[in-house]
Design an enzyme around this catalytic site. Structure first.
Site, short mmCIF file in Angstrom:
data_model
loop_
_atom_site.label_atom_id
_atom_site.label_comp_id
_atom_site.label_asym_id
_atom_site.label_seq_id
_atom_site.Cartn_x
_atom_site.Cartn_y
_atom_site.Cartn_z
N GLU A 46 0.99 -1.50 -0.24
CA GLU A 46 -0.19 0.06 0.10
C GLU A 46 0.85 1.22 0.24
OE1 GLU A 46 -3.57 2.32 2.35
OE2 GLU A 46 -2.84 0.34 3.08
N ILE B 188 -1.06 -1.67 7.46
CA ILE B 188 -1.94 -1.22 8.62
C ILE B 188 -3.30 -1.10 7.97
CG2 ILE B 188 -2.86 0.33 10.53
CD1 ILE B 188 -0.06 0.88 10.91
N ASP B 189 -4.26 -2.17 8.00
CA ASP B 189 -5.58 -1.91 7.51
C ASP B 189 -6.33 -1.64 8.32
OD1 ASP B 189 -7.51 -2.42 5.41
OD2 ASP B 189 -8.39 -3.64 6.72
N ASP C 157 -6.32 -4.91 0.20
CA ASP C 157 -7.28 -5.11 0.98
C ASP C 157 -8.14 -6.11 0.93
OD1 ASP C 157 -7.34 -2.29 2.29
OD2 ASP C 157 -8.19 -1.34 0.36
#
Length: 287
Positions: free
Chosen positions: A75, A97-98, A225
């Protein structure tokens, strides 16, 4: 490499992913307690912190040292300008870090997500819930597990008995918000039992795999995601498809996941599309 050799190799890769996800998750746990330096990316609501970048660096540098010929999609590296392209090469797809907004506010729905694809096919997924230490894992053809206990989706087909999950997405202009709210209104009027937003796409999708909710949909999420979670849901007996009803396209930034195909198809029929640029920046095919 024979199929048996590759199966053993990917199993070893998944063991490494589990080890790294735990280590990254512990790093996130420590970072939650510290002052957070926050900035934004594409929109004021698309947040990034120093911790996002540090955790991704930990994951990718560790994996690259061990697998120098593999490719990586992360990401934060994508946000920094690296091309987001899925090739036939073994590829790690990483969300350090979602749930960054949750992380900033210490809201306890934050995860590390590591997916792995070969020949553009997802092979395994590892998701670590940073606040409570829950570990979700799945490998193609070998089942899905939560802390070692096998997962099974809800097979519910009737939307009037369904709990549905979604996320808002980064775009908050009036037209986009109107579509988002209309989509939710259609499902609530079905009537579904309810619609929930928890702020972490990967953990929401894990709730589909565990049978805690029946369906999930979103426009605006990214390949990192969905990659790991898609394997987990499929191996738990669920389906993951495009919002058009066709096969999942990891780069399309849209998804419907459910415990039954009937539930997924029902959700698809209710949705008015929201357009986002693809992760690979290819032309968008309207459907």
């Amino acid at each position: 490499m024979t199929s048996m050799e590759s199966d053993k190799c990917w199993a070893e890769c998944m063991d490494v992913a589990v080890e790294i996800a735990r280590k990254a998750g512990q790093m996130v746990q420590e970072a939650v307690k510290q002052e957070k330096r926050v900035s934004s990316k594409s929109t004021p609501t698309d947040l990034v912190t120093e911790a996002d970048q540090q955790v991704e660096e930990l994951i990718i540098s560790t994996l690259r040292e061990r697998y120098p010929t593999h490719r990586f999609i992360g990401e934060e590296s994508s946000a920094a300008g690296e091309k987001c392209v899925l090739t036939d090469s073994p590829t790690w797809i990483i969300d350090p870090i979602d749930g960054t907004c949750n992380f900033v506010h210490s809201f306890p729905m934050v995860a590390v997500s590591i997916g792995f694809a070969v020949m553009k096919e997802l092979e395994f997924g590892v998701i670590y819930h940073c606040f409570d230490g829950t570990l979700y894992t799945a490998r193609k053809g070998h089942g899905a597990f939560c802390n070692g206990v096998r997962l099974q989706v809800s097979k519910e087909k009737d939307v009037s008995r369904a709990l549905i999950l979604t996320e808002i997405g980064a775009k908050r202009d009036p037209a986009t918000l109107n579509i988002f709210l209309e989509n939710m209104k259609k499902l609530l009027s079905a009537p579904a039992h309810g619609v929930r937003i928890i702020g972490s796409s990967t953990l929401a999708l894990c709730h589909i795999a565990s049978g805690a909710a029946e369906a999930y949909y979103q426009y605006g999420l990214h390949c990192w995601d969905i990659a790991a979670a898609a394997v987990i849901i499929r191996e738990a007996g669920g389906c993951v498809i495009d919002t058009s009803g066709g096969p999942l396209d990891l780069m399309s930034r849209r998804v419907v996941a459910a415990g039954s195909r009937e539930m997924a198809d029902y959700v698809v029929r209710q949705l008015q599309p929201i357009s986002y640029e693809r992760d690979d920046h290819q032309p968008i095919v309207q459907s």
